[in-house]
Design a protein around this motif. Structure first.
Motif, PDB file in Angstrom:
ATOM      1  N   ALA A 168     -29.573 -30.411 -11.111  1.00 49.25           N
ATOM      2  CA  ALA A 168     -28.750 -30.281  -9.910  1.00 49.25           C
ATOM      3  C   ALA A 168     -28.199 -31.637  -9.510  1.00 49.25           C
ATOM      4  O   ALA A 168     -28.740 -32.685  -9.901  1.00 49.25           O
ATOM      5  CB  ALA A 168     -29.574 -29.697  -8.756  1.00 49.25           C
ATOM      6  N   ASP A 169     -27.144 -31.622  -8.747  1.00 47.75           N
ATOM      7  CA  ASP A 169     -26.570 -32.841  -8.196  1.00 47.75           C
ATOM      8  C   ASP A 169     -27.647 -33.568  -7.381  1.00 47.75           C
ATOM      9  O   ASP A 169     -28.390 -32.943  -6.616  1.00 47.75           O
ATOM     10  CB  ASP A 169     -25.383 -32.489  -7.301  1.00 47.75           C
ATOM     11  N   SER A 170     -27.764 -34.881  -7.548  1.00 49.81           N
ATOM     12  CA  SER A 170     -28.840 -35.640  -6.908  1.00 49.81           C
ATOM     13  C   SER A 170     -28.794 -35.556  -5.384  1.00 49.81           C
ATOM     14  O   SER A 170     -29.833 -35.493  -4.726  1.00 49.81           O
ATOM     15  CB  SER A 170     -28.790 -37.104  -7.350  1.00 49.81           C
ATOM     16  N   THR A 171     -27.599 -35.530  -4.813  1.00 52.94           N
ATOM     17  CA  THR A 171     -27.472 -35.431  -3.354  1.00 52.94           C
ATOM     18  C   THR A 171     -27.977 -34.084  -2.857  1.00 52.94           C
ATOM     19  O   THR A 171     -28.711 -34.000  -1.862  1.00 52.94           O
ATOM     20  CB  THR A 171     -26.009 -35.631  -2.919  1.00 52.94           C
ATOM     21  N   LEU A 172     -27.598 -33.027  -3.566  1.00 56.03           N
ATOM     22  CA  LEU A 172     -28.053 -31.691  -3.185  1.00 56.03           C
ATOM     23  C   LEU A 172     -29.557 -31.543  -3.414  1.00 56.03           C
ATOM     24  O   LEU A 172     -30.254 -30.916  -2.620  1.00 56.03           O
ATOM     25  CB  LEU A 172     -27.295 -30.634  -3.985  1.00 56.03           C
ATOM     26  N   LEU A 173     -30.056 -32.132  -4.501  1.00 55.20           N
ATOM     27  CA  LEU A 173     -31.487 -32.067  -4.782  1.00 55.20           C
ATOM     28  C   LEU A 173     -32.269 -32.784  -3.682  1.00 55.20           C
ATOM     29  O   LEU A 173     -33.333 -32.296  -3.253  1.00 55.20           O
ATOM     30  CB  LEU A 173     -31.790 -32.699  -6.138  1.00 55.20           C
ATOM     31  N   ALA A 174     -31.759 -33.912  -3.214  1.00 53.68           N
ATOM     32  CA  ALA A 174     -32.425 -34.641  -2.131  1.00 53.68           C
ATOM     33  C   ALA A 174     -32.488 -33.787  -0.869  1.00 53.68           C
ATOM     34  O   ALA A 174     -33.505 -33.771  -0.157  1.00 53.68           O
ATOM     35  CB  ALA A 174     -31.682 -35.945  -1.851  1.00 53.68           C
ATOM     36  N   GLN A 175     -31.410 -33.054  -0.587  1.00 51.74           N
ATOM     37  CA  GLN A 175     -31.398 -32.170   0.585  1.00 51.74           C
ATOM     38  C   GLN A 175     -32.394 -31.029   0.409  1.00 51.74           C
ATOM     39  O   GLN A 175     -33.073 -30.630   1.366  1.00 51.74           O
ATOM     40  CB  GLN A 175     -29.987 -31.621   0.799  1.00 51.74           C
ATOM     41  N   PHE A 176     -32.488 -30.523  -0.821  1.00 55.19           N
ATOM     42  CA  PHE A 176     -33.419 -29.435  -1.089  1.00 55.19           C
ATOM     43  C   PHE A 176     -34.864 -29.893  -0.897  1.00 55.19           C
ATOM     44  O   PHE A 176     -35.674 -29.196  -0.275  1.00 55.19           O
ATOM     45  CB  PHE A 176     -33.216 -28.912  -2.516  1.00 55.19           C
ATOM     46  N   VAL A 177     -35.205 -31.065  -1.414  1.00 52.21           N
ATOM     47  CA  VAL A 177     -36.553 -31.605  -1.247  1.00 52.21           C
ATOM     48  C   VAL A 177     -36.879 -31.765   0.228  1.00 52.21           C
ATOM     49  O   VAL A 177     -37.996 -31.442   0.676  1.00 52.21           O
ATOM     50  CB  VAL A 177     -36.690 -32.957  -1.982  1.00 52.21           C
ATOM     51  N   GLN A 178     -35.925 -32.244   1.000  1.00 52.76           N
ATOM     52  CA  GLN A 178     -36.153 -32.424   2.436  1.00 52.76           C
ATOM     53  C   GLN A 178     -36.374 -31.085   3.136  1.00 52.76           C
ATOM     54  O   GLN A 178     -37.233 -30.958   4.024  1.00 52.76           O
ATOM     55  CB  GLN A 178     -34.966 -33.165   3.068  1.00 52.76           C
ATOM     56  N   GLN A 179     -35.627 -30.074   2.721  1.00 52.20           N
ATOM     57  CA  GLN A 179     -35.812 -28.734   3.300  1.00 52.20           C
ATOM     58  C   GLN A 179     -37.196 -28.178   2.977  1.00 52.20           C
ATOM     59  O   GLN A 179     -37.883 -27.635   3.854  1.00 52.20           O
ATOM     60  CB  GLN A 179     -34.740 -27.781   2.769  1.00 52.20           C
ATOM     61  N   VAL A 180     -37.601 -28.299   1.715  1.00 49.97           N
ATOM     62  CA  VAL A 180     -38.913 -27.789   1.306  1.00 49.97           C
ATOM     63  C   VAL A 180     -40.018 -28.508   2.079  1.00 49.97           C
ATOM     64  O   VAL A 180     -40.980 -27.880   2.543  1.00 49.97           O
ATOM     65  CB  VAL A 180     -39.120 -27.957  -0.215  1.00 49.97           C
ATOM     66  N   HIS A 181     -39.893 -29.814   2.213  1.00 50.18           N
ATOM     67  CA  HIS A 181     -40.896 -30.591   2.947  1.00 50.18           C
ATOM     68  C   HIS A 181     -40.964 -30.145   4.404  1.00 50.18           C
ATOM     69  O   HIS A 181     -42.059 -30.035   4.979  1.00 50.18           O
ATOM     70  CB  HIS A 181     -40.556 -32.083   2.868  1.00 50.18           C
ATOM     71  N   ALA A 182     -39.823 -29.871   5.007  1.00 46.95           N
ATOM     72  CA  ALA A 182     -39.794 -29.412   6.402  1.00 46.95           C
ATOM     73  C   ALA A 182     -40.486 -28.057   6.548  1.00 46.95           C
ATOM     74  O   ALA A 182     -41.218 -27.820   7.521  1.00 46.95           O
ATOM     75  CB  ALA A 182     -38.349 -29.321   6.893  1.00 46.95           C
ATOM     76  N   GLU A 183     -40.273 -27.165   5.564  1.00 45.92           N
ATOM     77  CA  GLU A 183     -40.936 -25.864   5.595  1.00 45.92           C
ATOM     78  C   GLU A 183     -42.446 -26.038   5.470  1.00 45.92           C
ATOM     79  O   GLU A 183     -43.229 -25.338   6.129  1.00 45.92           O
ATOM     80  CB  GLU A 183     -40.417 -24.978   4.456  1.00 45.92           C
TER      81      GLU A 183
END
Length: 247
Positions: free
Chosen positions: A108-123
């Motif tokens: 995945a695009d690194s910027t989108l992957l960074a957003q995904f990791v942040q979302q998972v961590h928030a959950e």
């Protein structure tokens, strides 16, 4: 939900006669990585990830496997765009080195992957789970202490702080120096009694982090134990029926 995550190496699986479990988990890791790659791609809008993307992923794959796949994906990757706390959390999942690990990396695009990791961590944070930062020194005697169970010992549907806190009661594993591993404990959440291994716990909960609900249950359990001990002592001290009392 896929097969349970097998967190150990293929070599260890061979030694333990669990190679098929490793294979099933590895296949699930590959499917998870492919699914997350597609999920991130389809939920991207003008360089931004839709806010509920992580929820879809966690519902299908669970926290443990998603974190495991993320940790593997981020190994050796450039992470300048990532939130430091979210990145540290993702990397705490230990992925044993293996030549097949490249098969379950998220593309995945690194910027989108960074957003995904942040979302998972928030959950994950929203679950209010306890971590090593809430524990004192690990080399303590566990008898009579409130213990913090490692999240990976719980099924995904049981992930909650209530299921993490246990009162250590007995067993050779309570001692940090004993050769035995067994720790018999009672869950402060629902009162279930289970035999665990010492390594299943992160350590003893620092008192400052003890929630009110847990303090109430702890007082109840300790009170019951004391009553049982007092009753047992009374029976021991009482003269046998039909016998003579010594004075």
């Amino acid at each position: 939900m896929a097969e349970a995550l097998y967190p150990y190496s293929r070599e260890e699986a061979k030694r333990e006669g669990e190679l098929e479990r490793w294979r099933e988990s590895h296949r699930a890791n590959i499917s998870c990585a492919r699914n997350l790659s597609g999920l991130i791609d389809t939920h991207a809008r003008q360089g931004q990830l839709e806010p509920d993307t992580a929820q879809f992923a966690l519902k299908q794959w669970g926290v443990l496997r998603v974190q495991f796949v993320l940790s593997n994906t981020l190994c050796g990757a450039s992470t300048q765009e990532f939130d430091p706390d979210a990145l540290h959390w993702a990397r705490t999942a230990c992925v044993p080195p293996d030549k097949t690990n490249g098969e379950f990396k998220i593309r995945a695009d690194s910027t989108l992957l960074a957003q995904f990791v942040q979302q998972v961590h928030a959950e994950y944070q929203a679950l209010g789970m306890f971590g090593p930062e809430h524990c004192g020194c690990a080399d303590q005697d566990y008898t009579g202490k409130v213990l913090v169970l490692r999240p990976n010992r719980l099924k995904d549907e049981c992930w909650s702080a209530q299921n993490q806190l246990w009162l250590g009661e007995m067993g050779f594993g309570c001692s940090p120096t004993a050769s035995g591993r067994a720790v018999y404990a009672t869950c402060l959440g629902d009162g279930e009694k289970v035999r665990w291994n010492r390594t299943d716990f992160m350590g003893v909960l620092d008192e400052q982090h003890l929630p009110d609900w847990a303090a109430e249950k702890l007082a109840e359990l300790r009170g019951t134990t004391q009553k049982q001990a007092d009753h047992s002592q009374e029976r021991t001290d009482s003269p046998a029926q039909g016998g003579m009392e010594l004075r």
